[in-house]
Design a protein around this motif. Structure first.
Motif, PDB file in Angstrom:
ATOM      1  N   ILE A 178       0.837  -1.209   0.000  1.00  0.00           N
ATOM      2  CA  ILE A 178       0.000   0.000   0.000  1.00  0.00           C
ATOM      3  C   ILE A 178       0.865   1.250   0.000  1.00  0.00           C
ATOM      4  CG2 ILE A 178      -1.591   1.365   1.425  1.00  0.00           C
ATOM      5  CD1 ILE A 178      -2.859  -1.395   2.224  1.00  0.00           C
ATOM      6  N   VAL A 179       1.958   1.245   0.773  1.00  0.00           N
ATOM      7  CA  VAL A 179       2.869   2.391   0.779  1.00  0.00           C
ATOM      8  C   VAL A 179       3.381   2.654  -0.633  1.00  0.00           C
ATOM      9  CG1 VAL A 179       5.100   3.239   1.594  1.00  0.00           C
ATOM     10  CG2 VAL A 179       3.520   2.138   3.197  1.00  0.00           C
ATOM     11  N   HIS A 180       3.726   1.608  -1.358  1.00  0.00           N
ATOM     12  CA  HIS A 180       4.197   1.782  -2.742  1.00  0.00           C
ATOM     13  C   HIS A 180       3.075   2.289  -3.644  1.00  0.00           C
ATOM     14  CE1 HIS A 180       8.344   0.090  -2.947  1.00  0.00           C
ATOM     15  NE2 HIS A 180       7.995  -0.361  -1.759  1.00  0.00           N
ATOM     16  N   LYS A 181       1.868   1.802  -3.412  1.00  0.00           N
ATOM     17  CA  LYS A 181       0.743   2.218  -4.244  1.00  0.00           C
ATOM     18  C   LYS A 181       0.455   3.707  -4.076  1.00  0.00           C
ATOM     19  CE  LYS A 181      -4.162   1.234  -5.069  1.00  0.00           C
ATOM     20  NZ  LYS A 181      -5.330   0.400  -4.655  1.00  0.00           N
ATOM     21  N   VAL A 182       0.395   4.171  -2.818  1.00  0.00           N
ATOM     22  CA  VAL A 182       0.094   5.584  -2.608  1.00  0.00           C
ATOM     23  C   VAL A 182       1.285   6.465  -2.985  1.00  0.00           C
ATOM     24  CG1 VAL A 182      -1.670   5.141  -0.866  1.00  0.00           C
ATOM     25  CG2 VAL A 182       0.697   5.509  -0.143  1.00  0.00           C
ATOM     26  N   ALA A 183       2.499   5.943  -2.867  1.00  0.00           N
ATOM     27  CA  ALA A 183       3.671   6.707  -3.302  1.00  0.00           C
ATOM     28  C   ALA A 183       3.595   6.996  -4.795  1.00  0.00           C
ATOM     29  CB  ALA A 183       4.955   5.948  -2.977  1.00  0.00           C
ATOM     30  N   LYS A 184       3.187   6.005  -5.558  1.00  0.00           N
ATOM     31  CA  LYS A 184       3.042   6.199  -7.007  1.00  0.00           C
ATOM     32  C   LYS A 184       1.921   7.195  -7.302  1.00  0.00           C
ATOM     33  CE  LYS A 184       2.478   3.617 -11.323  1.00  0.00           C
ATOM     34  NZ  LYS A 184       2.296   2.268 -11.922  1.00  0.00           N
ATOM     35  N   GLU A 185       0.833   7.080  -6.569  1.00  0.00           N
ATOM     36  CA  GLU A 185      -0.322   7.954  -6.781  1.00  0.00           C
ATOM     37  C   GLU A 185      -0.003   9.411  -6.476  1.00  0.00           C
ATOM     38  OE1 GLU A 185      -4.902   8.436  -5.028  1.00  0.00           O
ATOM     39  OE2 GLU A 185      -3.714   6.639  -4.596  1.00  0.00           O
ATOM     40  N   PHE A 186       0.822   9.646  -5.449  1.00  0.00           N
ATOM     41  CA  PHE A 186       1.109  11.011  -5.005  1.00  0.00           C
ATOM     42  C   PHE A 186       2.527  11.466  -5.350  1.00  0.00           C
ATOM     43  CE2 PHE A 186      -2.526   9.764  -2.490  1.00  0.00           C
ATOM     44  CZ  PHE A 186      -3.283  10.921  -2.419  1.00  0.00           C
ATOM     45  N   HIS A 187       3.193  10.714  -6.235  1.00  0.00           N
ATOM     46  CA  HIS A 187       4.532  11.081  -6.725  1.00  0.00           C
ATOM     47  C   HIS A 187       5.507  11.292  -5.568  1.00  0.00           C
ATOM     48  CE1 HIS A 187       2.627  11.515 -10.639  1.00  0.00           C
ATOM     49  NE2 HIS A 187       1.741  12.331 -10.082  1.00  0.00           N
ATOM     50  N   ALA A 188       5.482  10.351  -4.637  1.00  0.00           N
ATOM     51  CA  ALA A 188       6.343  10.424  -3.456  1.00  0.00           C
ATOM     52  C   ALA A 188       7.597   9.587  -3.647  1.00  0.00           C
ATOM     53  CB  ALA A 188       5.586   9.936  -2.227  1.00  0.00           C
ATOM     54  N   LYS A 189       8.637   9.959  -2.947  1.00  0.00           N
ATOM     55  CA  LYS A 189       9.874   9.192  -2.919  1.00  0.00           C
ATOM     56  C   LYS A 189       9.706   8.035  -1.940  1.00  0.00           C
ATOM     57  CE  LYS A 189      13.434  10.400  -4.410  1.00  0.00           C
ATOM     58  NZ  LYS A 189      14.153  10.137  -5.662  1.00  0.00           N
ATOM     59  N   ILE A 190      10.178   6.835  -2.331  1.00  0.00           N
ATOM     60  CA  ILE A 190      10.099   5.648  -1.475  1.00  0.00           C
ATOM     61  C   ILE A 190      11.454   5.373  -0.842  1.00  0.00           C
ATOM     62  CG2 ILE A 190      10.078   3.123  -1.606  1.00  0.00           C
ATOM     63  CD1 ILE A 190       7.364   3.921  -1.240  1.00  0.00           C
ATOM     64  N   VAL A 191      11.439   5.094   0.461  1.00  0.00           N
ATOM     65  CA  VAL A 191      12.628   4.601   1.156  1.00  0.00           C
ATOM     66  C   VAL A 191      12.381   3.117   1.451  1.00  0.00           C
ATOM     67  CG1 VAL A 191      14.116   4.804   3.173  1.00  0.00           C
ATOM     68  CG2 VAL A 191      13.050   6.855   2.193  1.00  0.00           C
ATOM     69  N   PRO A 192      13.127   2.211   0.830  1.00  0.00           N
ATOM     70  CA  PRO A 192      12.839   0.774   0.933  1.00  0.00           C
ATOM     71  C   PRO A 192      13.348   0.142   2.225  1.00  0.00           C
ATOM     72  CG  PRO A 192      14.728   1.104  -0.489  1.00  0.00           C
ATOM     73  CD  PRO A 192      14.236   2.482  -0.107  1.00  0.00           C
ATOM     74  N   THR A 193      12.869   0.638   3.343  1.00  0.00           N
ATOM     75  CA  THR A 193      13.362   0.171   4.638  1.00  0.00           C
ATOM     76  C   THR A 193      13.023  -1.294   4.896  1.00  0.00           C
ATOM     77  OG1 THR A 193      11.994   2.108   5.225  1.00  0.00           O
ATOM     78  CG2 THR A 193      13.868   1.657   6.600  1.00  0.00           C
ATOM     79  N   HIS A 194      11.812  -1.713   4.571  1.00  0.00           N
ATOM     80  CA  HIS A 194      11.420  -3.103   4.781  1.00  0.00           C
ATOM     81  C   HIS A 194      12.331  -4.027   3.978  1.00  0.00           C
ATOM     82  CE1 HIS A 194       8.770  -6.457   5.729  1.00  0.00           C
ATOM     83  NE2 HIS A 194       8.655  -6.738   4.448  1.00  0.00           N
ATOM     84  N   GLN A 195      12.572  -3.660   2.725  1.00  0.00           N
ATOM     85  CA  GLN A 195      13.443  -4.487   1.881  1.00  0.00           C
ATOM     86  C   GLN A 195      14.857  -4.554   2.437  1.00  0.00           C
ATOM     87  OE1 GLN A 195      12.118  -6.331  -0.507  1.00  0.00           O
ATOM     88  NE2 GLN A 195      10.167  -5.407   0.105  1.00  0.00           N
ATOM     89  N   ALA A 196      15.336  -3.448   2.977  1.00  0.00           N
ATOM     90  CA  ALA A 196      16.684  -3.426   3.549  1.00  0.00           C
ATOM     91  C   ALA A 196      16.791  -4.394   4.722  1.00  0.00           C
ATOM     92  CB  ALA A 196      17.041  -2.011   3.997  1.00  0.00           C
ATOM     93  N   PHE A 197      15.761  -4.442   5.558  1.00  0.00           N
ATOM     94  CA  PHE A 197      15.775  -5.358   6.695  1.00  0.00           C
ATOM     95  C   PHE A 197      15.678  -6.812   6.232  1.00  0.00           C
ATOM     96  CE2 PHE A 197      15.292  -1.604   9.173  1.00  0.00           C
ATOM     97  CZ  PHE A 197      15.724  -1.932  10.448  1.00  0.00           C
ATOM     98  N   LEU A 198      14.831  -7.078   5.251  1.00  0.00           N
ATOM     99  CA  LEU A 198      14.714  -8.448   4.752  1.00  0.00           C
ATOM    100  C   LEU A 198      16.032  -8.922   4.140  1.00  0.00           C
ATOM    101  CD1 LEU A 198      11.163  -8.611   3.108  1.00  0.00           C
ATOM    102  CD2 LEU A 198      11.847  -9.178   5.451  1.00  0.00           C
ATOM    103  N   GLN A 199      16.687  -8.049   3.398  1.00  0.00           N
ATOM    104  CA  GLN A 199      17.980  -8.424   2.807  1.00  0.00           C
ATOM    105  C   GLN A 199      19.001  -8.734   3.890  1.00  0.00           C
ATOM    106  OE1 GLN A 199      19.095  -5.292   0.104  1.00  0.00           O
ATOM    107  NE2 GLN A 199      17.275  -5.585  -1.173  1.00  0.00           N
ATOM    108  N   TYR A 200      18.977  -7.952   4.954  1.00  0.00           N
ATOM    109  CA  TYR A 200      19.887  -8.218   6.065  1.00  0.00           C
ATOM    110  C   TYR A 200      19.571  -9.569   6.711  1.00  0.00           C
ATOM    111  CZ  TYR A 200      22.326  -7.637  10.531  1.00  0.00           C
ATOM    112  OH  TYR A 200      23.146  -7.818  11.628  1.00  0.00           O
ATOM    113  N   LEU A 201      18.296  -9.840   6.944  1.00  0.00           N
ATOM    114  CA  LEU A 201      17.897 -11.079   7.600  1.00  0.00           C
ATOM    115  C   LEU A 201      18.167 -12.305   6.734  1.00  0.00           C
ATOM    116  CD1 LEU A 201      14.519  -9.937   9.214  1.00  0.00           C
ATOM    117  CD2 LEU A 201      16.736 -10.217  10.349  1.00  0.00           C
TER     118      LEU A 201
END
Length: 219
Positions: free
Chosen positions: A148-171
């Motif tokens: 949902i964060v990605h969906k609304v970011a696209k809708e409102f032309h927002a910059k995404i910080v991929p924090t969840h992905q960063a944690f998953l990559q670490y784990l």
């Protein structure tokens, strides 16, 4: 030179004991980002503001949005929310819950208000993790909220910080060192990962135009 106002809002991960800090910036990732810009761009005129509050869900942001965001009219608005929206479903199932559909509706309302009533450029951070196990119930539930964060970011032309992905990559590397104190709240390593993810995603957007990094100064 006009100061650029960067406002961070969210839950306890953003809050990071800011009310016990004389600078009111807290002791987490927001401080690390602030300190990076101070030392990297020493001639910058940024004003970093922390409006995180422990325990907040997106509905709590909505109740204080006018006072803590709209009236402050930041140049950049960084939002980190969603952990408690999922966590409360696990630790307090008796509460009225913020399910994905409601989470998206709230987010759209808040960002619409930002677009119509402020000049802010929007930065959306993915919610981080719930337990340091990729397939934990919390992380499986969190996936919908990240989408949902990605969906609304696209809708409102927002910059995404991929924090969840960063944690998953670490784990995924099966590290021996933990990033949280309790599966949710960050230790210094977790805050560092959040800050680094934010800086990599956002620095080019907000760095002072025409100012050389202190790291590039010739000796």
């Amino acid at each position: 030179m006009t100061s650029k106002k960067i406002l961070f809002i969210g839950d306890s991960i953003t809050d990071a004991w800011r009310n016990e800090d004389s600078e009111e910036i807290g002791y987490g990732y927001v401080r690390m980002i602030r300190d990076y810009f101070i030392t990297t761009y020493p001639n910058s005129t940024y004003d970093f503001i922390n409006k995180g509050i422990s325990g907040n869900r997106i509905s709590d942001l909505a109740t204080r949005w006018e006072k803590d965001v709209i009236q402050l009219n930041p140049d950049y608005l960084s939002i980190s929310i969603g952990i408690n929206d999922v966590w409360r479903q696990l630790d307090h199932p008796e509460m009225e819950q913020i399910h994905p559909e409601m989470f998206e509706e709230y987010y759209q309302q808040l960002l619409t208000k930002v677009k119509t009533d402020t000049k802010a450029q929007i930065i959306l951070m993915e919610p981080t993790v719930i337990e340091e196990e990729i397939l934990s119930i919390g992380n499986r539930m969190l996936k919908n909220y990240v989408e949902i964060v990605h969906k609304v970011a696209k809708e409102f032309h927002a910059k995404i910080v991929p924090t969840h992905q960063a944690f998953l990559q670490y784990l995924q590397s099966n590290p021996a060192y933990k990033l949280t104190t309790d599966g949710v709240h960050m230790n210094s390593a977790g805050n560092t990962l959040m800050a680094n993810s934010w800086i990599r995603a956002v620095e080019e957007t907000i760095k002072p135009s025409g100012e050389k990094s202190s790291q590039s100064v010739e000796m």
